[in-house]
Design an enzyme around this catalytic site. Sequence first.
Site, PDB file in Angstrom:
ATOM      1  N   TYR A   1     -24.642 -18.898   5.331  1.00 43.91           N
ATOM      2  CA  TYR A   1     -23.714 -17.697   5.129  1.00 43.91           C
ATOM      3  C   TYR A   1     -23.338 -17.010   6.744  1.00 43.91           C
ATOM      4  CZ  TYR A   1     -22.261 -13.316   3.269  1.00 43.91           C
ATOM      5  OH  TYR A   1     -21.606 -12.011   2.782  1.00 43.91           O
TER       6      TYR A   1
ATOM      7  N   LYS B   1     -19.562 -16.582   7.697  1.00 45.75           N
ATOM      8  CA  LYS B   1     -18.874 -15.112   8.048  1.00 45.75           C
ATOM      9  C   LYS B   1     -18.384 -14.987   9.549  1.00 45.75           C
ATOM     10  CE  LYS B   1     -18.578 -13.589   4.174  1.00 45.75           C
ATOM     11  NZ  LYS B   1     -17.344 -13.486   3.358  1.00 45.75           N
TER      12      LYS B   1
ATOM     13  N   ASN C   1     -11.188 -12.082  -0.416  1.00 45.03           N
ATOM     14  CA  ASN C   1     -12.615 -11.554  -0.845  1.00 45.03           C
ATOM     15  C   ASN C   1     -13.645 -12.393  -1.120  1.00 45.03           C
ATOM     16  OD1 ASN C   1     -14.108  -8.979  -2.059  1.00 45.03           O
ATOM     17  ND2 ASN C   1     -13.584 -10.517  -3.828  1.00 45.03           N
TER      18      ASN C   1
END
Length: 241
Positions: free
Chosen positions: A139, A143, A81
């Site tokens: 980012y 991802k 997470n």
Amino acid sequence: MSRILVTGSADGLGRAAADALLAAGHDVVVHARNQQRAAGLDTLVDRGAHLVVGDFTERDAVRRIAAELNDAKPLDAVIHNAGVWSGPAVMPVNIVAPYLLTALLRGPRRLVYLSSSSHFGGQPSLDGVDWQGKSAGSYSDSKLFVTTLAAAVARLRPEVLSNAVDPGWVPTRMGGPGAPDDLELGHRTQEWLASSDEPQALTTGGYWYHRELLQPHRAVHDEAFQDRLLRTLAEETGTAL
């Protein structure tokens, strides 16, 4: 009851997942990046959660946490997470740390990686990526890489259930108070994939949004790209998957 590690569980989606899994009777390991953040987990520790502390921008800290966990009761599942939105820590935290934990941890048969719809804007190119975090990282790229990692693990470790989850844009510290998605739904899918015996939760290689299977970026299931990513991360960290 399963033993489940939730990284980045000091607040936001990670804390919500750890809280819910504890309430369901699971043996939960929570994680914070430093002692100051760990103090905020006292209420979960008082309820029986175990705690590991380490800054995921530091590879030695990731290795130390992996060694600590390997010396304890085996993990059944890991929810990867921990994540950051911007700055130099993006690549170290969002992709290098989950890669290292995946390579080093022994035992987990379920792996859940936090993705984002932002991964659709990522570039499937590894040229010039600053894995060490000396400069700000993308980012979206991070991802895309971690979603690809989830798919690669599903392919290469058929005995492991490996999935990626888009939790939505939810009102956490990272997402901001104006985020439009549902905070409660934002953590339920990863809990389900980490612990449920429902048939759908026992599948692998998926990209999930609110317990619905979606098609990820086309590069995610490109085996050549998967292999390049794994090879690059192995060379960068000195640790092969």
